[in-house]
Design a protein around this motif. Structure first.
Motif, mmCIF file in Angstrom:
data_model
loop_
_atom_site.group_PDB
_atom_site.id
_atom_site.type_symbol
_atom_site.label_atom_id
_atom_site.label_comp_id
_atom_site.label_asym_id
_atom_site.label_seq_id
_atom_site.Cartn_x
_atom_site.Cartn_y
_atom_site.Cartn_z
ATOM 1 N N ALA A 117 0.833 -1.206 0.000
ATOM 2 C CA ALA A 117 0.000 0.000 0.000
ATOM 3 C C ALA A 117 0.865 1.253 0.000
ATOM 4 C CB ALA A 117 -0.930 -0.004 1.208
ATOM 5 N N ALA A 118 1.968 1.233 0.758
ATOM 6 C CA ALA A 118 2.867 2.387 0.780
ATOM 7 C C ALA A 118 3.494 2.613 -0.588
ATOM 8 C CB ALA A 118 3.945 2.189 1.837
ATOM 9 N N ALA A 119 3.899 1.526 -1.247
ATOM 10 C CA ALA A 119 4.480 1.655 -2.582
ATOM 11 C C ALA A 119 3.437 2.119 -3.589
ATOM 12 C CB ALA A 119 5.073 0.316 -3.011
ATOM 13 N N LEU A 120 2.228 1.590 -3.485
ATOM 14 C CA LEU A 120 1.155 2.016 -4.380
ATOM 15 C C LEU A 120 0.835 3.495 -4.188
ATOM 16 C CD1 LEU A 120 -0.941 1.223 -6.490
ATOM 17 C CD2 LEU A 120 -2.440 0.455 -4.629
ATOM 18 N N ARG A 121 0.829 3.916 -2.943
ATOM 19 C CA ARG A 121 0.593 5.337 -2.643
ATOM 20 C C ARG A 121 1.677 6.207 -3.273
ATOM 21 N NH1 ARG A 121 1.400 8.818 2.101
ATOM 22 N NH2 ARG A 121 -0.476 10.086 2.430
ATOM 23 N N THR A 122 2.921 5.771 -3.186
ATOM 24 C CA THR A 122 4.027 6.506 -3.791
ATOM 25 C C THR A 122 3.896 6.548 -5.309
ATOM 26 O OG1 THR A 122 5.467 5.850 -1.956
ATOM 27 C CG2 THR A 122 6.541 6.632 -3.961
ATOM 28 N N ALA A 123 3.463 5.435 -5.898
ATOM 29 C CA ALA A 123 3.272 5.389 -7.348
ATOM 30 C C ALA A 123 2.199 6.379 -7.791
ATOM 31 C CB ALA A 123 2.886 3.971 -7.764
ATOM 32 N N VAL A 124 1.098 6.438 -7.042
ATOM 33 C CA VAL A 124 0.025 7.371 -7.377
ATOM 34 C C VAL A 124 0.520 8.810 -7.286
ATOM 35 C CG1 VAL A 124 -2.218 8.250 -6.627
ATOM 36 C CG2 VAL A 124 -1.822 5.786 -6.746
ATOM 37 N N HIS A 125 1.308 9.110 -6.250
ATOM 38 C CA HIS A 125 1.857 10.454 -6.108
ATOM 39 C C HIS A 125 2.758 10.796 -7.297
ATOM 40 C CE1 HIS A 125 1.308 10.574 -1.442
ATOM 41 N NE2 HIS A 125 0.204 10.851 -2.105
ATOM 42 N N GLN A 126 3.594 9.845 -7.723
ATOM 43 C CA GLN A 126 4.495 10.123 -8.843
ATOM 44 C C GLN A 126 3.704 10.376 -10.122
ATOM 45 O OE1 GLN A 126 8.194 8.283 -9.281
ATOM 46 N NE2 GLN A 126 8.103 8.078 -11.502
ATOM 47 N N LEU A 127 2.685 9.560 -10.369
ATOM 48 C CA LEU A 127 1.887 9.729 -11.581
ATOM 49 C C LEU A 127 1.171 11.072 -11.584
ATOM 50 C CD1 LEU A 127 0.425 6.127 -11.828
ATOM 51 C CD2 LEU A 127 2.056 7.165 -13.405
ATOM 52 N N ALA A 128 0.762 11.537 -10.414
ATOM 53 C CA ALA A 128 0.096 12.841 -10.331
ATOM 54 C C ALA A 128 1.092 13.983 -10.497
ATOM 55 C CB ALA A 128 -0.625 12.968 -8.998
ATOM 56 N N ALA A 129 2.288 13.808 -9.947
ATOM 57 C CA ALA A 129 3.276 14.886 -9.992
ATOM 58 C C ALA A 129 3.985 14.983 -11.335
ATOM 59 C CB ALA A 129 4.309 14.687 -8.881
#
Length: 344
Positions: A117-129
């Motif tokens: 979940a932490a990695a998925l959260r980081t992935a979502v942040h990167q895709l948004a940024a």
């Protein structure tokens, strides 16, 4: 964290060799009461592959399902809970190199059993940024091998299985078999971190306190100080809060779309009954599902393994088109996450 326009294509790889509950009972590795409380029948066991080697296999499955070449990946995020095969190196870089993601930025995510979940959260942040970048690969892998870990008896109420999971996370049109990510919410209670720490002193090197990881020792000391009822109450409260927040973010609340299911961390029958059942009932009457019968707890991998079951082409937990499901995750520290997905 709402996740409009983000999809994920999950997959898993489990070793073919298993250890059976019946054999663990016969060998005295578990008691009858422990087996009844857990309710699982077997655990996958890797006899030769390390955790990162299994992660590469899961990654290849996920990339194939997504139809994404490894060279298009912008990042590789690898999560784990236990030893990755070497004492002083980066398993995330190994996964990226062996997968062929040579232009991706590898990053290790060590957030215990909530690592996916932490990695998925980081992935979502990167895709948004960085919306112009390519997709992100998330992997998890754990191998709970002796002599450093007793998968049957090293913890209270948890049996540990070996295996790896992966998900390609991207934006734009959904690949066939991918799931739309509608919400990802996380909560933490860092004041509970001592449940997995010897409070007397820090250790200079692994296994200097005991030959094998002994989670029972630290949990026993923690519960003696804080009390089991109080601790279970907190677990239920945080689970209820994180699920309610994720359903609100996804637009699924009271009177909203009904969930097909809520998939649980693979922590056994007793934990489902004492913690997750009451906690989820506060939010939704959707049916609960624990898919750990043949896997046990996959360390950092429960979340993505559950998502892979929802995204599967066939199977009893395949999510119907248009259907929503929630997947819960939790990890030592403590941290809780809830993901809401839809099959479109």
């Amino acid at each position: 964290m709402t996740s409009d326009g983000i999809w994920l294509a999950p997959a898993e790889w489990l070793p073919p060799t298993t250890e059976k509950r019946a054999d663990a009972l016969a060998a005295g590795r578990v008691t009858t009461d422990e087996a009844d409380a857990m309710g699982y029948g077997q655990l996958p066991v890797s006899l030769d592959l390390s955790a990162p080697e299994m992660a590469v296999r899961a990654a290849r499955h996920a990339l194939s399902r997504a139809g994404v070449p490894a060279g298009d990946l912008a990042a590789v995020l690898h999560a784990w809970t236990y030893h990755q095969g070497h004492d002083f190196w980066s398993p995330a870089h190994y996964v990226a190199a062996r997968t062929g993601a040579l232009d991706a930025i590898p990053t290790g995510v060590q957030q215990m059993c909530n690592g996916a979940a932490a990695a998925l959260r980081t992935a979502v942040h990167q895709l948004a940024a960085r919306p112009g970048d390519g997709p992100v690969l998330v992997t998890t892998a754990d191998r709970f091998a002796p002599p450093g870990f007793d998968r049957w008896g090293g913890d209270y109420g948890v049996w540990y299985g070996d295996g790896a999971t992966a998900a390609v996370v991207g934006t734009g049109p959904l690949p066939e078999g991918a799931l739309a990510l509608h919400a990802l919410h996380t909560r933490a209670a860092p004041e509970l971190e001592s449940a997995h720490r010897d409070t007397g002193a820090f250790h200079p090197a692994p296994h200097t306190r005991s030959a094998a990881v002994d989670v029972r020792r630290t949990k026993k000391a923690f519960l003696a100080e804080h009390g089991r009822p109080r601790f279970l109450d907190r677990l239920r409260q945080e689970t209820t809060a994180v699920l309610a927040a994720a359903l609100t973010e996804a637009g699924i609340g009271t009177g909203g779309r009904r969930l097909s299911a809520v998939l649980l961390p693979r922590l056994g029958r007793a934990t489902a009954r004492e913690v997750y059942g009451p906690a989820v009932a506060e939010v939704t009457d959707a049916p609960l599902a624990d898919l750990g019968e043949n896997t046990g707890h996959l360390g950092a991998g429960d979340l993505l393994s559950n998502l892979a079951a929802l995204a599967a082409d066939t199977g009893p937990y395949r999510l119907a088109r248009g259907g929503y499901a929630a997947v819960l995750s939790a990890g030592a520290g403590f941290t809780w996450s809830a993901v809401v997905v839809r099959r479109t």
